[in-house]
Design a protein around this motif. Sequence first.
Motif, PDB file in Angstrom:
ATOM      1  N   MET A   1      -4.214 -14.465  26.658  1.00 27.67           N
ATOM      2  CA  MET A   1      -4.356 -14.977  25.140  1.00 27.67           C
ATOM      3  C   MET A   1      -4.188 -13.505  24.297  1.00 27.67           C
ATOM      4  N   ASN A   2      -3.246 -13.471  23.476  1.00 31.99           N
ATOM      5  CA  ASN A   2      -3.209 -12.277  22.598  1.00 31.99           C
ATOM      6  C   ASN A   2      -4.274 -12.464  21.319  1.00 31.99           C
ATOM      7  N   LYS A   3      -4.597 -11.438  20.754  1.00 34.07           N
ATOM      8  CA  LYS A   3      -5.551 -11.404  19.664  1.00 34.07           C
ATOM      9  C   LYS A   3      -5.135 -12.398  18.407  1.00 34.07           C
ATOM     10  N   VAL A   4      -3.747 -12.574  18.002  1.00 37.35           N
ATOM     11  CA  VAL A   4      -3.371 -13.685  17.144  1.00 37.35           C
ATOM     12  C   VAL A   4      -3.796 -14.870  17.620  1.00 37.35           C
ATOM     13  N   GLU A   5      -3.422 -15.448  19.065  1.00 42.55           N
ATOM     14  CA  GLU A   5      -3.733 -16.598  19.560  1.00 42.55           C
ATOM     15  C   GLU A   5      -5.442 -16.550  19.228  1.00 42.55           C
ATOM     16  N   GLN A   6      -6.053 -15.547  19.766  1.00 43.43           N
ATOM     17  CA  GLN A   6      -7.562 -15.737  19.749  1.00 43.43           C
ATOM     18  C   GLN A   6      -8.118 -16.066  18.439  1.00 43.43           C
ATOM     19  N   ALA A   7      -7.561 -15.135  17.438  1.00 45.53           N
ATOM     20  CA  ALA A   7      -8.188 -15.330  16.217  1.00 45.53           C
ATOM     21  C   ALA A   7      -7.959 -16.661  15.350  1.00 45.53           C
ATOM     22  N   VAL A   8      -6.507 -17.381  15.727  1.00 50.10           N
ATOM     23  CA  VAL A   8      -6.273 -18.592  15.079  1.00 50.10           C
ATOM     24  C   VAL A   8      -6.975 -19.551  15.894  1.00 50.10           C
ATOM     25  N   GLY A   9      -7.249 -19.467  17.111  1.00 49.87           N
ATOM     26  CA  GLY A   9      -8.198 -20.508  17.873  1.00 49.87           C
ATOM     27  C   GLY A   9      -9.587 -20.586  17.531  1.00 49.87           C
ATOM     28  N   LYS A  10      -9.899 -19.314  17.054  1.00 47.76           N
ATOM     29  CA  LYS A  10     -11.360 -19.362  16.493  1.00 47.76           C
ATOM     30  C   LYS A  10     -11.338 -20.164  15.133  1.00 47.76           C
ATOM     31  N   PHE A  11     -10.200 -19.826  14.367  1.00 42.00           N
ATOM     32  CA  PHE A  11     -10.195 -20.407  13.039  1.00 42.00           C
ATOM     33  C   PHE A  11     -10.065 -22.022  12.942  1.00 42.00           C
ATOM     34  N   SER A  12      -9.477 -22.392  14.159  1.00 45.17           N
ATOM     35  CA  SER A  12      -9.096 -24.085  14.356  1.00 45.17           C
ATOM     36  C   SER A  12     -10.433 -24.658  14.873  1.00 45.17           C
ATOM     37  N   ARG A  13     -11.147 -23.655  15.509  1.00 45.15           N
ATOM     38  CA  ARG A  13     -12.560 -24.299  15.970  1.00 45.15           C
ATOM     39  C   ARG A  13     -13.754 -24.272  14.935  1.00 45.15           C
ATOM     40  N   GLY A  14     -13.410 -23.600  13.759  1.00 42.08           N
ATOM     41  CA  GLY A  14     -14.349 -23.875  12.459  1.00 42.08           C
ATOM     42  C   GLY A  14     -14.859 -22.509  11.994  1.00 42.08           C
ATOM     43  N   ALA A  15     -14.355 -21.354  12.483  1.00 48.95           N
ATOM     44  CA  ALA A  15     -14.669 -19.923  12.089  1.00 48.95           C
ATOM     45  C   ALA A  15     -13.794 -20.086  10.893  1.00 48.95           C
ATOM     46  N   ASN A  16     -14.505 -19.208   9.955  1.00 54.75           N
ATOM     47  CA  ASN A  16     -13.575 -19.096   8.591  1.00 54.75           C
ATOM     48  C   ASN A  16     -12.653 -17.805   8.673  1.00 54.75           C
ATOM     49  N   CYS A  17     -11.736 -17.327   7.749  1.00 54.68           N
ATOM     50  CA  CYS A  17     -10.930 -16.455   8.325  1.00 54.68           C
ATOM     51  C   CYS A  17     -11.365 -15.015   8.381  1.00 54.68           C
ATOM     52  N   ALA A  18     -12.495 -14.660   7.746  1.00 56.64           N
ATOM     53  CA  ALA A  18     -13.140 -13.307   8.049  1.00 56.64           C
ATOM     54  C   ALA A  18     -13.662 -13.350   9.396  1.00 56.64           C
ATOM     55  N   GLN A  19     -14.453 -14.573   9.720  1.00 63.55           N
ATOM     56  CA  GLN A  19     -15.090 -14.413  11.217  1.00 63.55           C
ATOM     57  C   GLN A  19     -13.929 -14.503  12.117  1.00 63.55           C
ATOM     58  N   SER A  20     -12.885 -15.045  11.826  1.00 63.06           N
ATOM     59  CA  SER A  20     -11.753 -15.168  12.781  1.00 63.06           C
ATOM     60  C   SER A  20     -11.282 -13.871  13.387  1.00 63.06           C
ATOM     61  N   VAL A  21     -11.091 -13.006  12.269  1.00 62.57           N
ATOM     62  CA  VAL A  21     -10.561 -11.635  12.371  1.00 62.57           C
ATOM     63  C   VAL A  21     -11.481 -10.871  12.977  1.00 62.57           C
ATOM     64  N   LEU A  22     -12.588 -10.776  12.439  1.00 63.95           N
ATOM     65  CA  LEU A  22     -13.734 -10.132  13.012  1.00 63.95           C
ATOM     66  C   LEU A  22     -14.252 -10.250  14.517  1.00 63.95           C
ATOM     67  N   LEU A  23     -14.388 -11.355  14.784  1.00 59.54           N
ATOM     68  CA  LEU A  23     -14.686 -11.829  16.138  1.00 59.54           C
ATOM     69  C   LEU A  23     -13.651 -11.423  17.138  1.00 59.54           C
ATOM     70  N   THR A  24     -12.488 -11.443  16.631  1.00 60.19           N
ATOM     71  CA  THR A  24     -11.262 -11.130  17.746  1.00 60.19           C
ATOM     72  C   THR A  24     -11.529  -9.605  18.268  1.00 60.19           C
ATOM     73  N   TYR A  25     -12.138  -8.919  17.435  1.00 61.21           N
ATOM     74  CA  TYR A  25     -12.405  -7.406  17.774  1.00 61.21           C
ATOM     75  C   TYR A  25     -13.750  -7.318  18.428  1.00 61.21           C
ATOM     76  N   CYS A  26     -14.532  -8.187  18.759  1.00 58.62           N
ATOM     77  CA  CYS A  26     -15.880  -8.000  19.218  1.00 58.62           C
ATOM     78  C   CYS A  26     -16.048  -7.016  20.454  1.00 58.62           C
ATOM     79  N   ASN A  27     -15.025  -7.387  21.495  1.00 56.09           N
ATOM     80  CA  ASN A  27     -15.400  -6.753  22.384  1.00 56.09           C
ATOM     81  C   ASN A  27     -14.841  -5.323  22.536  1.00 56.09           C
ATOM     82  N   GLU A  28     -13.720  -4.951  21.750  1.00 55.81           N
ATOM     83  CA  GLU A  28     -13.187  -3.856  21.379  1.00 55.81           C
ATOM     84  C   GLU A  28     -14.106  -2.784  20.631  1.00 55.81           C
TER      85      GLU A  28
END
Length: 142
Positions: free
Chosen positions: A1-28
Amino acid sequence: MNKVEQAVGKFSRGANCAQSVLLTYCNELDLDMSSLLKVGTGFGGGIRQGEVCGAVAGAIMVLGLKYGPDKIEDKESKEKVYEMVGIFNEKFKKMNSSITCRDLLGCNLNQKGMREYAREKGLFKDICPKLIKDAINILDEI
């Protein structure tokens, strides 16, 4: 799963836009998800008032976490972040004409009843995922 898919997936599960972007870079960024989830909470919905888009705020936090100073005296790193934020904002505006949530959604979430209006019209589902995608793509580009 690429970063865009990860971020949009987080958003669809209930994260807000900021969290969705921020959490996608958590491991990096080698940071824990719990802290980033908490930090990003207040930035959704344009800081809950239709101001700076949450996806933009999340991306700016990523830039600060990646390139920002470890010491107050480190002006060089601070300037690097400022430069990167300027580049990010310019690219995001070129793609979307604004970095302001109310402009991007076409309604002011700070006005009574507008959050419900945005939900009813599907603005969060139709517009926010594209903005998250754009933020992630710009971050990866710069």
